[in-house]
Structures are given as C-alpha cells and as structure tokens.
Scaffold this motif. Structure first.
Motif, PDB file in Angstrom:
ATOM      1  N   VAL A 188      -6.268  -0.328  18.841  1.00  0.00           N
ATOM      2  CA  VAL A 188      -6.062  -1.038  20.109  1.00  0.00           C
ATOM      3  C   VAL A 188      -6.704  -2.411  20.017  1.00  0.00           C
ATOM      4  N   ASP A 189      -5.973  -3.418  20.420  1.00  0.00           N
ATOM      5  CA  ASP A 189      -6.487  -4.780  20.540  1.00  0.00           C
ATOM      6  C   ASP A 189      -6.788  -5.008  22.021  1.00  0.00           C
ATOM      7  N   LEU A 190      -8.072  -4.978  22.374  1.00  0.00           N
ATOM      8  CA  LEU A 190      -8.435  -5.131  23.780  1.00  0.00           C
ATOM      9  C   LEU A 190      -8.258  -6.558  24.284  1.00  0.00           C
ATOM     10  N   GLY A 191      -8.143  -7.518  23.360  1.00  0.00           N
ATOM     11  CA  GLY A 191      -7.873  -8.888  23.789  1.00  0.00           C
ATOM     12  C   GLY A 191      -6.509  -9.011  24.440  1.00  0.00           C
TER      13      GLY A 191
ATOM     14  N   VAL B 101     -12.598 -16.823  18.595  1.00  0.00           N
ATOM     15  CA  VAL B 101     -13.202 -15.629  19.185  1.00  0.00           C
ATOM     16  C   VAL B 101     -12.417 -14.404  18.739  1.00  0.00           C
ATOM     17  N   LYS B 102     -13.095 -13.483  18.021  1.00  0.00           N
ATOM     18  CA  LYS B 102     -12.413 -12.292  17.534  1.00  0.00           C
ATOM     19  C   LYS B 102     -12.205 -11.307  18.672  1.00  0.00           C
ATOM     20  N   PRO B 103     -11.017 -10.706  18.742  1.00  0.00           N
ATOM     21  CA  PRO B 103     -10.780  -9.705  19.786  1.00  0.00           C
ATOM     22  C   PRO B 103     -11.543  -8.428  19.480  1.00  0.00           C
ATOM     23  N   VAL B 104     -11.791  -7.636  20.515  1.00  0.00           N
ATOM     24  CA  VAL B 104     -12.391  -6.319  20.322  1.00  0.00           C
ATOM     25  C   VAL B 104     -11.279  -5.370  19.896  1.00  0.00           C
ATOM     26  N   VAL B 105     -11.421  -4.779  18.721  1.00  0.00           N
ATOM     27  CA  VAL B 105     -10.422  -3.867  18.172  1.00  0.00           C
ATOM     28  C   VAL B 105     -11.092  -2.523  17.929  1.00  0.00           C
ATOM     29  N   PHE B 106     -10.435  -1.441  18.328  1.00  0.00           N
ATOM     30  CA  PHE B 106     -10.971  -0.128  17.999  1.00  0.00           C
ATOM     31  C   PHE B 106      -9.862   0.779  17.469  1.00  0.00           C
ATOM     32  N   GLY B 107     -10.276   1.725  16.633  1.00  0.00           N
ATOM     33  CA  GLY B 107      -9.347   2.674  16.055  1.00  0.00           C
ATOM     34  C   GLY B 107      -9.442   4.019  16.744  1.00  0.00           C
TER      35      GLY B 107
ATOM     36  N   MET C 145      -4.692  -7.488  -0.058  1.00  0.00           N
ATOM     37  CA  MET C 145      -5.461  -8.700  -0.322  1.00  0.00           C
ATOM     38  C   MET C 145      -6.575  -8.862   0.707  1.00  0.00           C
ATOM     39  N   GLN C 146      -6.294  -8.522   1.925  1.00  0.00           N
ATOM     40  CA  GLN C 146      -7.292  -8.653   2.980  1.00  0.00           C
ATOM     41  C   GLN C 146      -8.302  -7.515   2.959  1.00  0.00           C
ATOM     42  N   GLY C 147      -8.031  -6.496   2.164  1.00  0.00           N
ATOM     43  CA  GLY C 147      -8.951  -5.365   2.089  1.00  0.00           C
ATOM     44  C   GLY C 147      -8.944  -4.520   3.342  1.00  0.00           C
ATOM     45  N   ALA C 148      -7.868  -4.599   4.110  1.00  0.00           N
ATOM     46  CA  ALA C 148      -7.830  -3.877   5.384  1.00  0.00           C
ATOM     47  C   ALA C 148      -7.413  -2.433   5.228  1.00  0.00           C
ATOM     48  N   ALA C 149      -6.745  -2.110   4.137  1.00  0.00           N
ATOM     49  CA  ALA C 149      -6.225  -0.749   3.985  1.00  0.00           C
ATOM     50  C   ALA C 149      -7.337   0.280   4.078  1.00  0.00           C
ATOM     51  N   GLU C 150      -8.434   0.011   3.369  1.00  0.00           N
ATOM     52  CA  GLU C 150      -9.541   0.967   3.360  1.00  0.00           C
ATOM     53  C   GLU C 150     -10.205   1.059   4.724  1.00  0.00           C
ATOM     54  N   LYS C 151     -10.173  -0.038   5.479  1.00  0.00           N
ATOM     55  CA  LYS C 151     -10.841  -0.079   6.774  1.00  0.00           C
ATOM     56  C   LYS C 151     -10.118   0.737   7.836  1.00  0.00           C
TER      57      LYS C 151
ATOM     58  N   LEU D 134     -13.964  -1.576  15.425  1.00  0.00           N
ATOM     59  CA  LEU D 134     -13.737  -2.102  14.081  1.00  0.00           C
ATOM     60  C   LEU D 134     -14.021  -3.608  14.057  1.00  0.00           C
ATOM     61  N   PRO D 135     -15.280  -3.987  13.874  1.00  0.00           N
ATOM     62  CA  PRO D 135     -15.633  -5.410  13.953  1.00  0.00           C
ATOM     63  C   PRO D 135     -15.036  -6.263  12.843  1.00  0.00           C
ATOM     64  N   ASP D 136     -14.656  -5.638  11.714  1.00  0.00           N
ATOM     65  CA  ASP D 136     -14.133  -6.399  10.579  1.00  0.00           C
ATOM     66  C   ASP D 136     -12.617  -6.427  10.516  1.00  0.00           C
ATOM     67  N   VAL D 137     -11.977  -5.825  11.497  1.00  0.00           N
ATOM     68  CA  VAL D 137     -10.509  -5.788  11.512  1.00  0.00           C
ATOM     69  C   VAL D 137      -9.992  -6.871  12.456  1.00  0.00           C
ATOM     70  N   SER D 138      -9.133  -7.712  11.945  1.00  0.00           N
ATOM     71  CA  SER D 138      -8.583  -8.811  12.732  1.00  0.00           C
ATOM     72  C   SER D 138      -7.189  -8.472  13.237  1.00  0.00           C
ATOM     73  N   ARG D 139      -6.702  -9.300  14.122  1.00  0.00           N
ATOM     74  CA  ARG D 139      -5.355  -9.117  14.651  1.00  0.00           C
ATOM     75  C   ARG D 139      -4.309  -9.243  13.542  1.00  0.00           C
ATOM     76  N   SER D 140      -4.549 -10.178  12.606  1.00  0.00           N
ATOM     77  CA  SER D 140      -3.591 -10.363  11.506  1.00  0.00           C
ATOM     78  C   SER D 140      -3.539  -9.131  10.604  1.00  0.00           C
ATOM     79  N   MET D 141      -4.672  -8.448  10.434  1.00  0.00           N
ATOM     80  CA  MET D 141      -4.680  -7.215   9.641  1.00  0.00           C
ATOM     81  C   MET D 141      -3.812  -6.150  10.298  1.00  0.00           C
TER      82      MET D 141
END
Length: 229
Positions: free
Chosen positions: A151-154, A97-103, A137-143, A116-123
C-alpha cells in the motif's frame, strides 16, 4: 492508585476500563475525553501506551524471520501523544518526500503488515508492470517478494503484486484495506511518526474482528500491564 492494567496509574481501574472500552469502540481521543471527563492530553497519553502494547503483541505473533525487521523500537517511541493527528499521509507529496509504503502478507490465519522504508513508488510500479530487469537492478525483489500486496499511503492505493508462490488472499486484503482506509481517514491526517502504531492497531482489530475487542484488550493488558514510567 491500584490498577492491575496500568502500573503507576493516577486513574482508578474503573475509569481506565471506561477509557479502554471507548477505545475498543474505536472512538477518537477527543470523543473519549468528552465522554469520560478525562483531559484529552491524559487520554492521548494512555491511548499511546495501549497502541504500543498492541504493536508489541502483533510483533510477537509475526513470523520470526520478519520479527526483527518490524519491531524497530524507534517507531514505538516517537509517536506524538498530544494530537490525534496533524500531518496527513494522503497528500500530494513532493518528489523529495518518500511516501509511507507498507506490505501485507498472511501467515497461518492472520494478516501481518510491515512498513517498508526502503521501498519506493518506482519499485512498486516495476513489480506491477513485471519489469523484472529494473526490479533486480533496484534490489527490490528481495525486499518485497514475500508480500502479496503493498500500500502506498501517499496515494491511498493498494497494489496486488501477485508474486509467484504468494497465497491468494484477495478477499482478506480488500476487507483489511477497507478497515484501514476508514480508520485513517477518520483522523483527518496523521503524523508520519504515528502511522506505524495506527497500522498495527488496524492489524490487531482486523485479526480479532470476530472477537470482543474490549475483552481481548483486557486479557492482553492483564497479562502485560502498561506502565507510565
């Protein structure tokens, strides 16, 4: 029934304004129903409409390069009108289950938020630890590079990304996150589909913290009336 703030209303304008004032005071739907004498189902239906209009208003004020990514009509149509909240976003979620993350970022004198639905906790952890190779590698920089914080609401955890070139807004972000944590905790759990509307409400309340929220909402709904259709 004539109501310049709500097209097709079955409530008088006076009663609707009473509900709006109680909403502006940040009461829950249950509290508003008890005070106003209007059923909780009806109150929730109106509060959903109000929050949707607030979200649209916030979206209209966001920078144009983010606008199309943040509107996401589905987020405005799947909020449950029947409950204040039923699924907590602060839980020990499973790995599937992906956590809810917002910027969070600032433009001019306003704070803006974006889920940010495509941003994971590991990113996020990669950014915080400055693991740039993993990040790329994860392509998170641009995101997430345009955000000063996420914020990780989880876990109800605020991260300072300290991105190069990001505006230092630590005091604003701390105050906003304090408001948001307090408001979300008050509902004792939120359906994941309602998080977006509540987040935009927090954004609206914070950016208008020096204004009379009730009067600001009246002006907004007078120029952009709600519709029950």
């Amino acid at each position: 029934m004539k109501n310049k703030y709500l097209k097709g209303a079955h409530l008088s304008e006076r009663k609707f304004k009473e509900i709006l004032r109680l909403f502006a005071e940040d009461l829950t739907a249950t509290q508003i129903a008890n005070i106003s004498g209007v059923s909780r189902v009806t109150v929730n239906s109106y509060l959903k409409k109000i929050r949707q209009q607030i979200a649209r208003h916030c979206e209209s004020l966001s920078p144009s390069d983010n606008h199309n990514r943040s509107v996401a009509p589905a987020r405005l149509t799947h909020a449950s009108p029947a409950e204040d909240g039923d699924v907590s976003v602060k839980t020990e979620v499973g790995r599937t289950v992906k956590p809810v993350v917002f910027g969070i970022y600032r433009s001019s004198d306003r704070l803006h938020t974006e889920i940010l639905p495509d941003v994971s906790r590991s990113m996020i952890h990669s950014v915080v630890r400055s693991s740039r190779s993993i990040l790329e590698m994860q392509g998170a920089a641009e995101k997430i590079r345009r955000f000063s914080n996420v914020v990780d609401l989880g876990q109800y955890r605020l991260y300072n990304l300290e991105n190069e070139g990001a505006i230092s807004i630590a005091d604003d972000v701390d105050a906003f996150w304090g408001l948001t944590k307090h408001r979300l905790a008050k509902f004792k759990g939120l359906n994941r589909s309602t998080v977006y509307l509540h987040l935009k409400e927090c954004e609206f309340r914070y950016n208008n913290r020096n204004e009379d929220i009730y009067e600001t909402l009246l002006e907004l709904l007078k120029s952009q009336p709600l519709s029950l259709s």
